[in-house]
Motif scaffolding. Structure first.
Motif, mmCIF file in Angstrom:
data_model
loop_
_atom_site.group_PDB
_atom_site.id
_atom_site.type_symbol
_atom_site.label_atom_id
_atom_site.label_comp_id
_atom_site.label_asym_id
_atom_site.label_seq_id
_atom_site.Cartn_x
_atom_site.Cartn_y
_atom_site.Cartn_z
ATOM 1 N N ALA A 62 8.136 40.141 28.187
ATOM 2 C CA ALA A 62 9.216 40.995 27.311
ATOM 3 C C ALA A 62 8.478 41.620 25.844
ATOM 4 O O ALA A 62 7.925 40.817 25.359
ATOM 5 N N GLU A 63 8.718 42.957 25.919
ATOM 6 C CA GLU A 63 8.106 43.485 24.694
ATOM 7 C C GLU A 63 9.434 44.383 24.115
ATOM 8 O O GLU A 63 10.045 45.053 24.476
ATOM 9 N N PHE A 64 9.404 44.017 22.792
ATOM 10 C CA PHE A 64 10.508 44.805 21.805
ATOM 11 C C PHE A 64 10.217 44.620 20.265
ATOM 12 O O PHE A 64 9.378 43.930 20.100
ATOM 13 N N SER A 65 10.818 45.603 19.823
ATOM 14 C CA SER A 65 11.033 45.709 18.381
ATOM 15 C C SER A 65 11.494 44.592 17.487
ATOM 16 O O SER A 65 12.760 44.263 18.058
ATOM 17 N N THR A 66 10.921 43.707 16.861
ATOM 18 C CA THR A 66 11.624 42.595 16.266
ATOM 19 C C THR A 66 12.316 42.761 14.926
ATOM 20 O O THR A 66 12.910 41.952 14.774
ATOM 21 N N TYR A 67 11.985 43.860 14.303
ATOM 22 C CA TYR A 67 12.559 44.300 13.120
ATOM 23 C C TYR A 67 13.329 45.288 13.151
ATOM 24 O O TYR A 67 14.395 45.296 12.447
ATOM 25 N N ASP A 68 12.855 46.374 13.736
ATOM 26 C CA ASP A 68 13.679 47.665 13.913
ATOM 27 C C ASP A 68 14.143 48.405 12.614
ATOM 28 O O ASP A 68 13.482 49.270 12.130
ATOM 29 N N VAL A 69 15.182 47.837 12.152
ATOM 30 C CA VAL A 69 15.720 48.127 10.911
ATOM 31 C C VAL A 69 15.958 47.152 9.820
ATOM 32 O O VAL A 69 16.432 46.132 10.128
ATOM 33 N N VAL A 70 15.313 47.459 8.619
ATOM 34 C CA VAL A 70 15.315 46.261 7.568
ATOM 35 C C VAL A 70 15.998 46.727 6.370
ATOM 36 O O VAL A 70 15.581 47.953 5.633
ATOM 37 N N ALA A 71 16.759 46.113 5.698
ATOM 38 C CA ALA A 71 17.444 46.371 4.490
ATOM 39 C C ALA A 71 16.844 45.327 3.416
ATOM 40 O O ALA A 71 16.776 44.094 3.778
ATOM 41 N N HIS A 79 2.357 43.454 12.587
ATOM 42 C CA HIS A 79 2.916 41.992 12.320
ATOM 43 C C HIS A 79 1.989 40.871 13.012
ATOM 44 O O HIS A 79 1.361 40.977 14.054
ATOM 45 N N PHE A 80 1.722 40.234 11.866
ATOM 46 C CA PHE A 80 0.987 38.745 12.166
ATOM 47 C C PHE A 80 1.826 37.830 12.890
ATOM 48 O O PHE A 80 2.916 37.572 11.930
ATOM 49 N N ALA A 81 1.737 37.178 13.673
ATOM 50 C CA ALA A 81 2.762 36.326 14.302
ATOM 51 C C ALA A 81 1.869 35.310 15.255
ATOM 52 O O ALA A 81 0.893 35.367 15.646
ATOM 53 N N SER A 137 0.827 41.594 19.531
ATOM 54 C CA SER A 137 1.611 42.576 18.768
ATOM 55 C C SER A 137 0.996 43.993 18.829
ATOM 56 O O SER A 137 -0.110 43.922 19.042
ATOM 57 N N THR A 138 1.745 44.991 18.826
ATOM 58 C CA THR A 138 1.437 46.374 19.024
ATOM 59 C C THR A 138 1.792 46.886 17.519
ATOM 60 O O THR A 138 3.089 47.021 17.002
ATOM 61 N N PRO A 139 0.980 47.576 16.642
ATOM 62 C CA PRO A 139 1.332 48.309 15.735
ATOM 63 C C PRO A 139 2.187 49.312 15.622
ATOM 64 O O PRO A 139 2.087 49.972 16.813
ATOM 65 N N GLU A 159 5.913 46.503 17.972
ATOM 66 C CA GLU A 159 6.469 45.559 18.976
ATOM 67 C C GLU A 159 5.739 44.347 19.108
ATOM 68 O O GLU A 159 4.553 44.380 18.967
ATOM 69 N N LEU A 160 6.571 43.138 19.650
ATOM 70 C CA LEU A 160 6.020 42.163 19.840
ATOM 71 C C LEU A 160 5.969 41.881 21.493
ATOM 72 O O LEU A 160 7.206 42.008 21.829
#
Length: 201
Positions: free
Chosen positions: A178-187, A123-125, A133-135, A158-159
Motif C-alpha cells: 500500500a502506498e499513500f500520502s501520510t501527511y497530506d494536509v498539515v496545520a 520523509h525519513f521513516a 518513501s517517495t519525495p 508518499e510512503l
C-alpha cells in the motif's frame, strides 16, 4: 538520490545568507491529517496475521522545527523538520519529514505578513511494515506575526507499506503493498526566535 535533491534545494534556499542578518528559528506543534491511516493499516495487518490489534499513536500532534531567512525583496528560504510522530504498542513506526522551500513574504515589514512557499519534502521513516518513501512537493500558505506564525501546508510525498488485500468478508487475504500520502494536509503553529536582536531592513 531523492535525499540529495532535498539537501540541494535547502542549499539553494539559504545559499545567500549573510551573517550580518538575523535568521528566524521556529519551534511549534502541528497536526497532519492522514497519519491516522498509518495506524489503521498497522492495526489491519495485525488482525490479518491473527494478532489482537493494539496500536497506539503516541503523538498525533507532532513537534516541528525550522529555520527561515528572508531577503529585503520579500523572497524567503525555509528548511523545515517535522512534524514527527510515533506509533507504538504491538508495532513500531516513526516518521520525520525534511522540507526545503522558496517563498515570498507579501508584507515583510508589517506586523502581520501573509506568505506562501513551495519546494520539496522527503520523509525519513522506519517501522515494522514500512517499505520505502517517495519525495513529493511541499506547498504552504501562512501568516507571520512578530513572535509566532500559523501555516497550512500540503505534502504530496508518499510512503509504501507491507499490507494485505482481502475479499469483502475478509476470509481470504494475500500479501500486497500500500502506498499513500501520510501527511497530506498539515496545520501548524510555531513560535519564532531570532539569532540576533534586530533584523536589517
Amino acid at each position: 538520490m531523492h535525499v540529495r535533491c532535498v539537501i540541494l534545494a535547502a542549499a539553494l534556499a539559504l545559499g545567500a545568507i549573510s551573517p550580518t542578518r538575523a535568521l528566524e528559528w521556529r519551534l511549534g506543534l502541528a497536526y497532519a491529517s492522514d497519519v491516522k491511516y498509518v495506524a489503521d493499516l498497522y492495526e489491519d495487518n495485525l488482525e490479518v496475521e491473527g494478532f489482537e490489534a493494539n496500536v497506539d499513536m503516541k503523538f498525533p500532534i507532532g513537534v516541528t522545527a525550522g529555520v527561515m531567512y528572508d531577503w529585503p525583496s520579500g523572497i524567503r528560504g525555509d528548511i523545515g523538520l517535522g512534524p514527527a510522530f510515533f506509533i507504538s504498542g504491538d508495532v513500531d513506526h516513526f516518521e520525520m519529514p525534511l522540507s526545503a522551500t522558496i517563498g515570498y513574504n507579501f508584507l515583510r515589514d508589517a506586523g502581520i505578513s501573509p506568505y506562501v512557499r513551495a519546494g520539496l519534502v522527503h520523509h525519513f521513516a522506519s517501522g515494522d511494515f514500512y517499505v520505502g518513501s517517495t519525495p513529493g512537493v511541499f506547498a504552504a500558505a501562512g501568516l507571520d506575526f512578530e513572535h509566532f506564525s500559523f501555516e497550512i501546508s500540503v505534502d504530496t510525498s508518499e510512503l509504501e507499506f507491507d499490507a494485505f488485500t482481502c475479499n469483502a468478508a475478509r476470509t481470504s487475504c494475500r500479501p500486497d503493498r500500500a502506498e499513500f500520502s501520510t501527511y497530506d494536509v498539515v496545520a501548524s503553529f510555531s513560535w519564532k526566535f531570532r539569532t540576533y536582536a534586530q533584523r536589517q531592513r
